[in-house]
Design a protein around this motif. Structure first.
Motif, PDB file in Angstrom:
ATOM      1  N   LEU A  21       0.826  -1.202   0.000  1.00 12.95           N
ATOM      2  CA  LEU A  21       0.000   0.000   0.000  1.00 12.95           C
ATOM      3  C   LEU A  21       0.863   1.257   0.000  1.00 12.95           C
ATOM      4  O   LEU A  21       0.621   2.201  -0.758  1.00 12.95           O
ATOM      5  CB  LEU A  21      -0.928   0.007   1.213  1.00 12.95           C
ATOM      6  CG  LEU A  21      -1.818   1.230   1.382  1.00 12.95           C
ATOM      7  CD1 LEU A  21      -2.760   1.397   0.206  1.00 12.95           C
ATOM      8  CD2 LEU A  21      -2.579   1.143   2.684  1.00 12.95           C
ATOM      9  N   THR A  24       2.429   1.662  -3.411  1.00 17.53           N
ATOM     10  CA  THR A  24       1.444   2.102  -4.392  1.00 17.53           C
ATOM     11  C   THR A  24       1.131   3.583  -4.231  1.00 17.53           C
ATOM     12  O   THR A  24       1.040   4.316  -5.223  1.00 17.53           O
ATOM     13  CB  THR A  24       0.147   1.275  -4.243  1.00 17.53           C
ATOM     14  OG1 THR A  24       0.460  -0.110  -4.418  1.00 17.53           O
ATOM     15  CG2 THR A  24      -0.897   1.691  -5.258  1.00 17.53           C
ATOM     16  N   LEU A  25       0.978   4.046  -2.998  1.00 26.22           N
ATOM     17  CA  LEU A  25       0.709   5.465  -2.765  1.00 26.22           C
ATOM     18  C   LEU A  25       1.868   6.335  -3.231  1.00 26.22           C
ATOM     19  O   LEU A  25       1.661   7.432  -3.758  1.00 26.22           O
ATOM     20  CB  LEU A  25       0.426   5.718  -1.286  1.00 26.22           C
ATOM     21  CG  LEU A  25      -0.945   5.297  -0.784  1.00 26.22           C
ATOM     22  CD1 LEU A  25      -1.011   5.380   0.726  1.00 26.22           C
ATOM     23  CD2 LEU A  25      -2.028   6.142  -1.402  1.00 26.22           C
ATOM     24  N   ARG A  26       3.099   5.876  -3.046  1.00 25.05           N
ATOM     25  CA  ARG A  26       4.259   6.651  -3.490  1.00 25.05           C
ATOM     26  C   ARG A  26       4.395   6.677  -5.004  1.00 25.05           C
ATOM     27  O   ARG A  26       4.832   7.668  -5.576  1.00 25.05           O
ATOM     28  CB  ARG A  26       5.550   6.093  -2.882  1.00 25.05           C
ATOM     29  CG  ARG A  26       5.787   6.547  -1.473  1.00 25.05           C
ATOM     30  CD  ARG A  26       7.190   6.224  -1.017  1.00 25.05           C
ATOM     31  NE  ARG A  26       7.533   4.812  -1.126  1.00 25.05           N
ATOM     32  CZ  ARG A  26       7.194   3.896  -0.231  1.00 25.05           C
ATOM     33  NH1 ARG A  26       6.522   4.232   0.843  1.00 25.05           N
ATOM     34  NH2 ARG A  26       7.546   2.641  -0.395  1.00 25.05           N
ATOM     35  N   SER A  28       1.893   6.262  -7.345  1.00 21.12           N
ATOM     36  CA  SER A  28       0.743   6.792  -8.066  1.00 21.12           C
ATOM     37  C   SER A  28       0.724   8.317  -8.028  1.00 21.12           C
ATOM     38  O   SER A  28       0.946   8.928  -6.978  1.00 21.12           O
ATOM     39  CB  SER A  28      -0.544   6.253  -7.452  1.00 21.12           C
ATOM     40  OG  SER A  28      -1.663   6.864  -8.064  1.00 21.12           O
ATOM     41  N   LEU A  31      -3.355   8.849  -6.627  1.00 19.21           N
ATOM     42  CA  LEU A  31      -3.932   8.105  -5.508  1.00 19.21           C
ATOM     43  C   LEU A  31      -3.738   8.817  -4.173  1.00 19.21           C
ATOM     44  O   LEU A  31      -4.676   8.938  -3.384  1.00 19.21           O
ATOM     45  CB  LEU A  31      -3.364   6.689  -5.443  1.00 19.21           C
ATOM     46  CG  LEU A  31      -4.005   5.758  -4.417  1.00 19.21           C
ATOM     47  CD1 LEU A  31      -5.499   5.631  -4.670  1.00 19.21           C
ATOM     48  CD2 LEU A  31      -3.342   4.403  -4.453  1.00 19.21           C
ATOM     49  N   TYR A  32      -2.558   9.321  -3.898  1.00 20.32           N
ATOM     50  CA  TYR A  32      -2.311  10.010  -2.628  1.00 20.32           C
ATOM     51  C   TYR A  32      -3.181  11.262  -2.491  1.00 20.32           C
ATOM     52  O   TYR A  32      -3.811  11.451  -1.452  1.00 20.32           O
ATOM     53  CB  TYR A  32      -0.824  10.341  -2.472  1.00 20.32           C
ATOM     54  CG  TYR A  32      -0.512  10.966  -1.133  1.00 20.32           C
ATOM     55  CD1 TYR A  32      -0.422  10.189   0.011  1.00 20.32           C
ATOM     56  CD2 TYR A  32      -0.333  12.337  -1.003  1.00 20.32           C
ATOM     57  CE1 TYR A  32      -0.148  10.755   1.243  1.00 20.32           C
ATOM     58  CE2 TYR A  32      -0.065  12.912   0.222  1.00 20.32           C
ATOM     59  CZ  TYR A  32       0.036  12.116   1.335  1.00 20.32           C
ATOM     60  OH  TYR A  32       0.293  12.682   2.558  1.00 20.32           O
ATOM     61  N   VAL A  35      -6.724  10.173  -1.672  1.00 24.15           N
ATOM     62  CA  VAL A  35      -6.854   9.733  -0.279  1.00 24.15           C
ATOM     63  C   VAL A  35      -6.916  10.939   0.649  1.00 24.15           C
ATOM     64  O   VAL A  35      -7.710  10.978   1.592  1.00 24.15           O
ATOM     65  CB  VAL A  35      -5.693   8.785   0.102  1.00 24.15           C
ATOM     66  CG1 VAL A  35      -5.652   8.539   1.593  1.00 24.15           C
ATOM     67  CG2 VAL A  35      -5.817   7.471  -0.647  1.00 24.15           C
ATOM     68  N   GLU A  36      -6.106  11.955   0.382  1.00 21.19           N
ATOM     69  CA  GLU A  36      -6.117  13.166   1.211  1.00 21.19           C
ATOM     70  C   GLU A  36      -7.437  13.912   1.103  1.00 21.19           C
ATOM     71  O   GLU A  36      -7.973  14.403   2.102  1.00 21.19           O
ATOM     72  CB  GLU A  36      -4.955  14.089   0.824  1.00 21.19           C
ATOM     73  CG  GLU A  36      -3.620  13.572   1.285  1.00 21.19           C
ATOM     74  CD  GLU A  36      -3.545  13.429   2.786  1.00 21.19           C
ATOM     75  OE1 GLU A  36      -3.919  14.367   3.513  1.00 21.19           O
ATOM     76  OE2 GLU A  36      -3.113  12.365   3.244  1.00 21.19           O
TER      77      GLU A  36
END
Length: 56
Positions: A21, A24-26, A28, A31-32, A35-36
């Motif tokens: 996870l 993946t966040l780093r 994409s 995506l980050y 999420v924020e």
């Protein structure tokens, strides 16, 4: 941040950073931030419901 020695810190934070996870966040681009945005909307919903219940 210098990661030449590998991730440092408490074990659970290192586990999060090195998890799929975290990777993946780093990697994409969108995506980050998504999420924020969801996090901020959730906080606004929480605070709004508290204010609505107090003012009722």
């Amino acid at each position: 941040m210098d990661h030449s020695q590998g991730p440092l810190g408490p074990g659970w934070l290192v586990a999060l950073e090195t998890s799929g996870l975290g990777e993946t966040l780093r990697q994409s681009l969108w995506l980050y931030p998504l999420v924020e945005v969801l996090h901020i909307l959730g906080l606004a919903l929480l605070v709004g419901s508290i204010v609505a219940s107090i003012c009722d």
